[in-house]
Design a protein around this motif. Structure first.
Motif, mmCIF file in Angstrom:
data_model
loop_
_atom_site.group_PDB
_atom_site.id
_atom_site.type_symbol
_atom_site.label_atom_id
_atom_site.label_comp_id
_atom_site.label_asym_id
_atom_site.label_seq_id
_atom_site.Cartn_x
_atom_site.Cartn_y
_atom_site.Cartn_z
ATOM 1 N N ASN A 1 17.040 -20.778 5.858
ATOM 2 C CA ASN A 1 15.995 -19.785 5.584
ATOM 3 C C ASN A 1 16.362 -18.855 4.425
ATOM 4 O OD1 ASN A 1 14.528 -20.886 7.642
ATOM 5 N ND2 ASN A 1 14.761 -19.169 9.041
ATOM 6 N N ASN A 2 17.452 -19.151 3.743
ATOM 7 C CA ASN A 2 17.858 -18.397 2.555
ATOM 8 C C ASN A 2 17.688 -19.344 1.361
ATOM 9 O OD1 ASN A 2 19.301 -17.294 0.380
ATOM 10 N ND2 ASN A 2 20.839 -16.348 1.702
ATOM 11 N N PRO A 3 16.473 -19.417 0.795
ATOM 12 C CA PRO A 3 16.208 -20.411 -0.250
ATOM 13 C C PRO A 3 17.076 -20.252 -1.493
ATOM 14 C CG PRO A 3 14.361 -18.895 -0.046
ATOM 15 C CD PRO A 3 15.312 -18.587 1.083
ATOM 16 N N GLU A 4 17.459 -19.041 -1.823
ATOM 17 C CA GLU A 4 18.313 -18.821 -2.992
ATOM 18 C C GLU A 4 19.685 -19.476 -2.783
ATOM 19 O OE1 GLU A 4 19.799 -15.142 -5.828
ATOM 20 O OE2 GLU A 4 19.125 -14.692 -3.800
ATOM 21 N N LEU A 5 20.252 -19.303 -1.589
ATOM 22 C CA LEU A 5 21.550 -19.897 -1.288
ATOM 23 C C LEU A 5 21.440 -21.417 -1.195
ATOM 24 C CD1 LEU A 5 24.541 -19.629 -0.627
ATOM 25 C CD2 LEU A 5 23.888 -19.243 1.778
ATOM 26 N N VAL A 6 20.397 -21.918 -0.554
ATOM 27 C CA VAL A 6 20.201 -23.367 -0.442
ATOM 28 C C VAL A 6 20.117 -23.993 -1.825
ATOM 29 C CG1 VAL A 6 18.606 -25.177 0.314
ATOM 30 C CG2 VAL A 6 19.157 -23.280 1.852
ATOM 31 N N SER A 7 19.350 -23.395 -2.711
ATOM 32 C CA SER A 7 19.202 -23.896 -4.076
ATOM 33 C C SER A 7 20.551 -23.898 -4.802
ATOM 34 C CB SER A 7 18.188 -23.043 -4.830
ATOM 35 O OG SER A 7 18.066 -23.459 -6.157
ATOM 36 N N TYR A 8 21.307 -22.824 -4.656
ATOM 37 C CA TYR A 8 22.627 -22.714 -5.279
ATOM 38 C C TYR A 8 23.560 -23.816 -4.781
ATOM 39 C CZ TYR A 8 27.226 -20.737 -6.322
ATOM 40 O OH TYR A 8 28.520 -20.541 -6.759
ATOM 41 N N LEU A 9 23.587 -24.035 -3.465
ATOM 42 C CA LEU A 9 24.456 -25.060 -2.891
ATOM 43 C C LEU A 9 24.035 -26.462 -3.342
ATOM 44 C CD1 LEU A 9 24.884 -23.638 0.721
ATOM 45 C CD2 LEU A 9 26.551 -23.569 -1.144
ATOM 46 N N LYS A 10 22.744 -26.737 -3.319
ATOM 47 C CA LYS A 10 22.261 -28.060 -3.736
ATOM 48 C C LYS A 10 22.602 -28.331 -5.201
ATOM 49 C CE LYS A 10 18.506 -28.894 -0.499
ATOM 50 N NZ LYS A 10 17.055 -29.107 -0.344
ATOM 51 N N LYS A 11 22.435 -27.322 -6.035
ATOM 52 C CA LYS A 11 22.748 -27.470 -7.461
ATOM 53 C C LYS A 11 24.237 -27.775 -7.635
ATOM 54 C CE LYS A 11 22.366 -25.050 -11.878
ATOM 55 N NZ LYS A 11 23.557 -24.397 -12.352
ATOM 56 N N GLY A 12 25.080 -27.043 -6.931
ATOM 57 C CA GLY A 12 26.526 -27.271 -7.020
ATOM 58 C C GLY A 12 26.933 -28.648 -6.534
ATOM 59 N N ILE A 13 26.261 -29.138 -5.491
ATOM 60 C CA ILE A 13 26.551 -30.485 -4.990
ATOM 61 C C ILE A 13 26.153 -31.520 -6.043
ATOM 62 C CG2 ILE A 13 25.890 -32.217 -3.270
ATOM 63 C CD1 ILE A 13 25.615 -29.814 -1.277
#
Length: 114
Positions: A64-76
């Motif tokens: 539910n934290n879209p900013e963090l999810v986006s950051y993690l997905k980008k890093g992966i």
């Protein structure tokens, strides 16, 4: 050449990408970071949770934290980070840690990975 691993425990719903970037900004870009995430953090008395939530009974899904999810997905995608499951909600049970005293552990792992 030095070989080492960096593991950051407890990124969760309350974590902002700017906190993670600030923590590792001095490292060379080729040093990967492993984030041991808590997918559904409960309200516990820890620095990872805002003090005003310590007595709350809610679980806060990292998803539910879209900013963090986006950051993690980008890093992966960029292969600059790895993400690991580190518990489920970090709620403390009277009889021990969550993966010793908790129930439905297989379901929690499946839900946490999802």
């Amino acid at each position: 050449m030095f070989k080492f691993a960096i593991r950051d425990d407890d990124p969760n719903y309350f974590t902002s990408p700017s906190e993670l970037e600030a923590a590792y900004s001095d490292l060379p870009g080729h040093v990967p970071i492993s984030y041991a995430v808590v997918p559904f953090h409960g309200c516990t008395q820890t620095h990872a949770i805002p003090r005003d939530k310590w007595e709350d009974t809610e679980e806060y899904p990292l998803g539910n934290n879209p900013e963090l999810v986006s950051y993690l997905k980008k890093g992966i995608r960029e292969e600059s980070i790895d993400v690991m499951l580190h518990g489920y909600n970090h709620v403390k049970y009277p009889s021990g840690p969550e993966f010793v005293a908790g129930d439905n552990l297989e379901d929690r792992i499946k839900k946490g990975k999802k």
